[in-house]
Write an enzyme that holds these catalytic residues in place. Sequence first.
Site, PDB file in Angstrom:
ATOM      1  N   HIS A  41     106.885  44.161   6.288  1.00 54.15           N
ATOM      2  CA  HIS A  41     105.600  44.840   6.355  1.00 54.15           C
ATOM      3  C   HIS A  41     104.961  44.890   4.970  1.00 54.15           C
ATOM      4  O   HIS A  41     105.388  45.640   4.090  1.00 54.15           O
ATOM      5  CB  HIS A  41     105.822  46.260   6.912  1.00 54.15           C
ATOM      6  CG  HIS A  41     104.555  46.990   7.203  1.00 54.15           C
ATOM      7  ND1 HIS A  41     104.530  48.265   7.714  1.00 54.15           N
ATOM      8  CD2 HIS A  41     103.260  46.632   7.049  1.00 54.15           C
ATOM      9  CE1 HIS A  41     103.270  48.657   7.858  1.00 54.15           C
ATOM     10  NE2 HIS A  41     102.487  47.684   7.450  1.00 54.15           N
ATOM     11  N   HIS A  47     107.801  46.696   2.436  1.00 53.45           N
ATOM     12  CA  HIS A  47     109.076  47.227   2.933  1.00 53.45           C
ATOM     13  C   HIS A  47     109.451  46.485   4.200  1.00 53.45           C
ATOM     14  O   HIS A  47     108.664  45.714   4.743  1.00 53.45           O
ATOM     15  CB  HIS A  47     108.965  48.740   3.197  1.00 53.45           C
ATOM     16  CG  HIS A  47     107.917  49.098   4.219  1.00 53.45           C
ATOM     17  ND1 HIS A  47     106.607  49.329   3.893  1.00 53.45           N
ATOM     18  CD2 HIS A  47     107.993  49.221   5.576  1.00 53.45           C
ATOM     19  CE1 HIS A  47     105.919  49.597   4.987  1.00 53.45           C
ATOM     20  NE2 HIS A  47     106.734  49.528   6.029  1.00 53.45           N
ATOM     21  N   ASP A  49     110.850  47.160   8.095  1.00 55.41           N
ATOM     22  CA  ASP A  49     111.067  48.196   9.099  1.00 55.41           C
ATOM     23  C   ASP A  49     112.219  47.771   9.992  1.00 55.41           C
ATOM     24  O   ASP A  49     112.177  46.715  10.628  1.00 55.41           O
ATOM     25  CB  ASP A  49     109.787  48.399   9.916  1.00 55.41           C
ATOM     26  CG  ASP A  49     108.692  49.045   9.083  1.00 55.41           C
ATOM     27  OD1 ASP A  49     108.931  50.149   8.565  1.00 55.41           O
ATOM     28  OD2 ASP A  49     107.617  48.439   8.929  1.00 55.41           O
ATOM     29  N   LYS A 188     103.849  21.679 -22.506  1.00 58.32           N
ATOM     30  CA  LYS A 188     104.374  22.827 -23.231  1.00 58.32           C
ATOM     31  C   LYS A 188     103.300  23.907 -23.247  1.00 58.32           C
ATOM     32  O   LYS A 188     102.164  23.637 -23.613  1.00 58.32           O
ATOM     33  CB  LYS A 188     104.742  22.417 -24.653  1.00 58.32           C
ATOM     34  CG  LYS A 188     105.434  23.514 -25.420  1.00 58.32           C
ATOM     35  CD  LYS A 188     105.870  23.026 -26.791  1.00 58.32           C
ATOM     36  CE  LYS A 188     106.682  24.094 -27.501  1.00 58.32           C
ATOM     37  NZ  LYS A 188     106.139  25.440 -27.388  1.00 58.32           N
ATOM     38  N   ASP A 190     101.620  27.472 -24.370  1.00 58.87           N
ATOM     39  CA  ASP A 190     101.568  28.297 -25.569  1.00 58.87           C
ATOM     40  C   ASP A 190     101.416  29.764 -25.159  1.00 58.87           C
ATOM     41  O   ASP A 190     100.321  30.296 -25.103  1.00 58.87           O
ATOM     42  CB  ASP A 190     100.367  27.834 -26.405  1.00 58.87           C
ATOM     43  CG  ASP A 190     100.423  28.374 -27.812  1.00 58.87           C
ATOM     44  OD1 ASP A 190     101.460  28.948 -28.183  1.00 58.87           O
ATOM     45  OD2 ASP A 190      99.425  28.227 -28.534  1.00 58.87           O
ATOM     46  N   GLU A 333      99.643  22.202 -26.385  1.00 63.19           N
ATOM     47  CA  GLU A 333     100.514  22.232 -27.553  1.00 63.19           C
ATOM     48  C   GLU A 333     101.422  21.012 -27.659  1.00 63.19           C
ATOM     49  O   GLU A 333     101.801  20.612 -28.754  1.00 63.19           O
ATOM     50  CB  GLU A 333     101.378  23.489 -27.432  1.00 63.19           C
ATOM     51  CG  GLU A 333     101.655  24.161 -28.718  1.00 63.19           C
ATOM     52  CD  GLU A 333     102.697  25.266 -28.554  1.00 63.19           C
ATOM     53  OE1 GLU A 333     103.026  25.655 -27.418  1.00 63.19           O
ATOM     54  OE2 GLU A 333     103.183  25.725 -29.584  1.00 63.19           O
TER      55      GLU A 333
END
Length: 480
Positions: A41, A47, A49, A188, A190, A333
């Site tokens: 739910h 959660h 039930d 890569k 940054d 980068e």
Amino acid sequence: MPLEQYRKKRNFQKTTEPAGGAEPNPSRKRTKLPRFVVQEHHATSLHWDFRLERDGVLVSWAVPKGIPPDPKRNNLAVHVEDHPLNYIDFAGEIPEGNYGAGGVSIWDQGTYEVVKWSDREVMVDLHGERVEGRYVLFQTNGKNWMIHRMDPPQDAGREPMPERLEPMQAKLSKGLPRDQQGYGFEFKWDGIRALAYISGGRLRLSSRSLEDITNRYPELRELGGTVGARELILDGEIIAVAEGGRPSFERLQGRMGLTSEADIRRKMKEIPVGYVIFDLLYLDGHATLEVPYADRRRLLEELKLKGRYWQTPPYTPGEGTTTLEASKQLGLEGVMAKRLDSGYQPGRRSDAWLKIKNHQGQELVIGGWLPGEGGRSGRIGALLVGYYQDGKLVYAGKVGTGFTERMLDRLQALLAPLRRATSPFEGGVAPPRKAIFTEPRLVGEFEFSEWTASGQLRQPSFKGLREDKDPRSVVRETPP
Ligand code: MN
């Protein structure tokens, strides 16, 4: 009155949930085993039930972290109002404004046998499609009960989720590996490295230094809910995107240090962050550290983790040259090269992972500044930076680009109280005559094209402050 509470809480003109007839479901024969359901739910708070068919109703508990797969863990189960029998098949969206608004799906269903049933303790053998085994629910305090698995885990090889893994690190490489076929290539990013631990629909983010940074990045919290009942440890990078779509470490600095909830909430709008996911270290009861990189990536991609604030960019096996070229065009980068057959080595700087940067970059200590000219006169025109060698701070050059106006103000304020009369630099080329010196306390991240023969930075630019770094630990990363 059975179901009185259930009906009171709901408006059946508006909700999609069943009202429930007065009579027990007539189609069920008494000889059959009673049924159970576990509904996932996605209400305000995710959660599960858990409902057991009993005396014409569904006796129900809301379990915030789900049905525990392992007897080592007891989960809270909040006893809630009985639900009508035909709720057992309910799945769908409870519209906004209604009690429990949000999506409901059936996570498991099946039959069960009662071992023991009293007002304070319910012991059952579940026969579901997912869950098989003996569970006990016992009251601890009023509505609060616990649910505990009494049988060993269904998966005999189940391993508990590691709690503190340090991220694997890469070695700096001057170029692409010769054997590109043996590697997978990624951009890569940054930003800052973070491992995401997800269990019971809850996310915990841990930094490179194992600090819990979950609350600093609320936009990533929902990643836990998306994963549902699966258990994962992910590796990735938290980034902030600058104008033009490029990740910017400097921009991320506007979020990194914030710890008060109000500050974070306010800054989130201006500087939202994203989580770029690139590895999977644990999956549903099993560490995947020893699984080769290529297979970990396949498992990761099957999870299809993609949302507004997180994504799993693909990697390219064997295609280093094109990946590096693309990274340059995108202004990124650099690239990471990861051996396709390599395992994950937590906390190790391994040559199974290589980082290839488009620009050189490293941390340097700020030891003073040079006043600017024209519009910047009297203010910082350039920073004077250096690194430690044999206990001495060696001057490495001046850096006059890469600052925003706001950063200049900040640097001015941070450096003012550190001012001193003499130069903190003891080696290398002499700093400029008009220099204003400071105690060497601040560390910044800098980018540059190369080191000159005389040990100076060529074309350096400022990337951001590294307030997490100790100045005494700053050394030259690529020795002459
Ligand atoms: Mn519910």
